[in-house]
Design a protein around this motif. Structure first.
Motif, short mmCIF file in Angstrom:
data_model
loop_
_atom_site.label_atom_id
_atom_site.label_comp_id
_atom_site.label_asym_id
_atom_site.label_seq_id
_atom_site.Cartn_x
_atom_site.Cartn_y
_atom_site.Cartn_z
N SER A 102 0.69 -1.19 -0.09
CA SER A 102 0.07 -0.08 0.02
C SER A 102 0.71 1.39 -0.21
O SER A 102 0.53 2.25 -0.63
N GLY A 103 1.86 1.20 0.92
CA GLY A 103 2.82 2.49 0.89
C GLY A 103 3.70 2.72 -0.60
O GLY A 103 3.57 3.66 -0.99
N LEU A 104 3.93 1.61 -1.13
CA LEU A 104 4.50 1.69 -2.55
C LEU A 104 3.47 2.22 -3.50
O LEU A 104 3.92 3.22 -4.25
N GLY A 105 2.29 1.95 -3.53
CA GLY A 105 1.45 2.41 -4.27
C GLY A 105 1.12 3.98 -4.16
O GLY A 105 0.95 4.75 -5.18
N TYR A 106 1.10 4.33 -2.79
CA TYR A 106 0.87 5.68 -2.65
C TYR A 106 2.19 6.50 -2.95
O TYR A 106 2.29 7.84 -3.46
N LEU A 107 3.28 5.98 -2.67
CA LEU A 107 4.70 6.77 -3.03
C LEU A 107 4.81 6.90 -4.73
O LEU A 107 5.35 7.94 -5.01
N ARG A 108 4.22 5.87 -5.17
CA ARG A 108 4.30 6.08 -6.66
C ARG A 108 3.44 7.20 -7.37
O ARG A 108 3.58 7.81 -8.57
N GLU A 109 2.46 7.75 -6.69
CA GLU A 109 1.70 8.68 -7.06
C GLU A 109 2.14 10.14 -6.95
O GLU A 109 1.83 11.22 -7.62
N LYS A 110 3.56 10.27 -6.21
CA LYS A 110 4.20 11.46 -6.16
C LYS A 110 3.30 12.75 -5.94
O LYS A 110 3.90 13.79 -6.63
N THR A 111 2.78 12.67 -4.92
CA THR A 111 2.02 13.97 -4.49
C THR A 111 2.77 14.00 -2.88
O THR A 111 2.96 13.01 -2.18
N ARG A 112 2.67 15.05 -2.32
CA ARG A 112 2.93 15.39 -1.02
C ARG A 112 1.92 14.58 -0.08
O ARG A 112 2.38 13.76 0.81
N GLN A 113 0.87 14.69 -0.33
CA GLN A 113 -0.29 14.15 0.51
C GLN A 113 -0.29 12.51 0.44
O GLN A 113 -0.29 11.90 1.51
N THR A 114 -0.03 11.79 -0.80
CA THR A 114 0.07 10.66 -0.82
C THR A 114 1.44 10.13 -0.29
O THR A 114 1.54 9.01 0.29
N ALA A 115 2.43 10.92 -0.14
CA ALA A 115 3.77 10.49 0.43
C ALA A 115 3.75 10.46 1.89
O ALA A 115 4.23 9.62 2.61
N LYS A 116 2.73 11.33 2.46
CA LYS A 116 2.41 11.26 3.90
C LYS A 116 1.71 9.89 4.09
O LYS A 116 1.97 9.17 5.16
N LYS A 117 0.85 9.48 3.35
CA LYS A 117 0.02 8.29 3.64
C LYS A 117 1.08 7.20 3.50
O LYS A 117 1.04 6.23 4.16
N ALA A 118 1.94 7.20 2.28
CA ALA A 118 2.91 6.36 2.31
C ALA A 118 3.84 5.94 3.61
O ALA A 118 4.36 5.00 4.05
N TYR A 119 4.18 7.30 3.97
CA TYR A 119 4.93 7.33 5.38
C TYR A 119 4.27 6.41 6.31
O TYR A 119 4.93 5.71 7.03
N TYR A 120 2.89 6.71 6.68
CA TYR A 120 2.38 5.95 7.71
C TYR A 120 2.27 4.47 7.43
O TYR A 120 2.20 3.52 8.31
N GLU A 121 2.04 4.25 6.08
CA GLU A 121 1.90 2.72 5.78
C GLU A 121 3.17 2.04 6.15
O GLU A 121 3.01 1.07 6.63
N PHE A 122 4.36 2.68 5.87
CA PHE A 122 5.51 1.96 6.02
C PHE A 122 5.95 1.94 7.45
O PHE A 122 6.49 0.98 8.20
N GLU A 123 5.41 2.98 8.25
CA GLU A 123 5.66 3.00 9.61
C GLU A 123 4.56 1.88 10.32
O GLU A 123 5.19 1.06 11.09
N LYS A 124 3.40 1.59 9.73
CA LYS A 124 2.64 0.50 10.13
C LYS A 124 3.40 -0.98 9.89
O LYS A 124 3.11 -1.93 10.64
N THR A 125 4.12 -1.06 8.74
CA THR A 125 4.86 -2.27 8.28
C THR A 125 6.10 -2.53 9.23
O THR A 125 5.92 -3.66 9.72
N LEU A 126 6.72 -1.41 9.55
CA LEU A 126 7.80 -1.61 10.62
C LEU A 126 7.33 -2.20 11.77
O LEU A 126 7.77 -2.86 12.70
N ASN A 127 6.20 -1.36 12.29
CA ASN A 127 5.36 -2.01 13.48
C ASN A 127 5.04 -3.50 13.63
O ASN A 127 5.15 -4.23 14.74
#
Length: 378
Positions: A135-160
């Motif tokens: 899910s994080g990769l998908g958001y990151l590919r959209e290359k907008t600031r807002q989707t990058a924030k969503k990607a950050y939180y998805e990767f954070e949940k991944t690591l948790n």
């Protein structure tokens, strides 16, 4: 009355004890199987031969286990992207119930081998981490600031879920810097050597605020010097300028009061008897107010488009006050407070630089509140 109060207390305490020693039967009747198991286990730990708790535990555990396994099967068949988190939760609950029973010797006589799903739980955690990662990769590919924030939180949940999952840590770092808004704060320019030190101190207060800003992790403030040294290309520029300021406007007001007091001893007779009369005085009260004020303009501009994003103006005023008095006539006509005022001398006002600093204090408070509000959820 004391005996009645003690009786009421005893009844209340007894009800609490009875309520705390529930066997879990009510929870079972309501279909809350997990709570029913937990309560019956608790009761059997305190009362190992409680027949009702034994009966409840046997029924409740069997139903709880079947309920969680049913939910797991349903989740596995669903199309929900994050279904593995639901599956993980149910395996965790099954294992938790097993741990509670294993900690209770009397319970093991009722449920000798409570089921535990260690491997299945680990697999569901790994799969849940993979779903968040994708899910994080998908958001990151959209290359907008807002989707990058969503990607950050998805990767954070991944690591948790899975601390060393693939390159999630590096991807989280990439997402963070793609989501960050870099704001360069331009210094205030005051074209007056008289107020330079005070203006510098005001600037230092702002610099300290932006250096310690942590309200929103996705906003980083830089001073102009930092941005130059680190070769930062800003997203926004925050400019601060005084539209106007006036220091040391002086106003002096005089108020004259005619005073008199009756029945004051003004002498004595030959026979040493007091003579009473009226005493008079003219009291002049002076009040000096020195007013200093200014208006700070804050503007936030998009660096690329030069579009004005926000503009606010913050007023500040400081009034220094002094008062003293003088009189003519008989001092006995004055009250104690009035007499003290006449003994007070006119005070020298603070220097202009100090007056400048004082009127900037309310401006600073308004400024940092507004910055905090604007960038809170940016």
């Amino acid at each position: 009355m004391k005996n009645i109060s003690r009786l009421r207390y005893f009844i209340y305490l007894s009800l609490l004890i009875i309520g705390g020693c529930t066997t879990g039967k009510k929870a079972l009747q309501k279909g809350d199987y997990d709570a029913s198991v937990e309560k019956s286990v608790s009761r059997l730990q305190n009362s190992p031969k409680n027949s009702e708790a034994m009966e409840v535990l046997k029924t409740a555990y069997d139903l709880a286990l079947k309920d969680h396994l049913r939910k797991i099967d349903e989740a596995k068949m669903s199309n929900d992207l994050f279904r593995w988190e639901s599956i993980m939760y149910d395996y965790q609950k099954i294992n938790q119930l097993a741990d509670e029973i294993n900690s209770c010797p009397a319970c093991l006589a009722i449920v000798p081998n409570p089921s535990k799903y260690i491997t299945e739980l680990a697999e569901s955690k790994y799969n849940a981490a993979g779903a968040r990662y994708n899910s994080g990769l998908g958001y990151l590919r959209e290359k907008t600031r807002q989707t990058a924030k969503k990607a950050y939180y998805e990767f954070e949940k991944t690591l948790n879920l899975q601390p060393n999952y693939k390159d999630a840590k590096a991807k989280m770092e990439d997402a963070y810097w793609a989501a960050v808004t870099r704001v360069v704060v331009q210094p205030i320019i005051v074209n007056s050597s008289l107020y330079k030190l005070s203006a510098d101190y005001f600037q230092q207060q702002i610099d300290q605020y932006i250096a310690k800003y942590t309200r929103n992790r996705f906003v980083i403030f830089y001073s102009e010097e930092q941005a130059t040294n680190q070769k930062i290309v800003p997203d926004q520029v925050l400019s601060l300028n005084f539209d106007d300021f006036v220091v040391g406007q002086t106003y002096v007001k005089e108020r004259v009061e005619k005073l008199k007091r009756d029945s004051v001893v003004i002498g004595e007779t030959r026979t040493k008897r007091p003579v009473y009369g009226t005493v008079k005085a003219t009291l002049s009260i002076f009040e000096k107010n020195i007013s200093s004020s200014g208006l700070l303009d804050m503007s936030i501009t998009d660096w690329k488009t030069r579009k004005l994003l926000r503009q606010q103006k913050f007023p500040g005023t400081y009034i220094w006050c002094d008062s003293w008095a003088s009189f003519q006539g008989d001092e006995r006509a004055l009250s104690k407070e009035q007499l003290i005022m006449t003994r007070r001398k006119e005070t020298l006002p603070p220097p202009p630089s100090a007056l400048f600093l004082e009127f900037t204090k309310p401006i600073y408070n308004q400024l940092v509140d507004d910055i905090g509000y604007y960038y809170a959820n940016y």
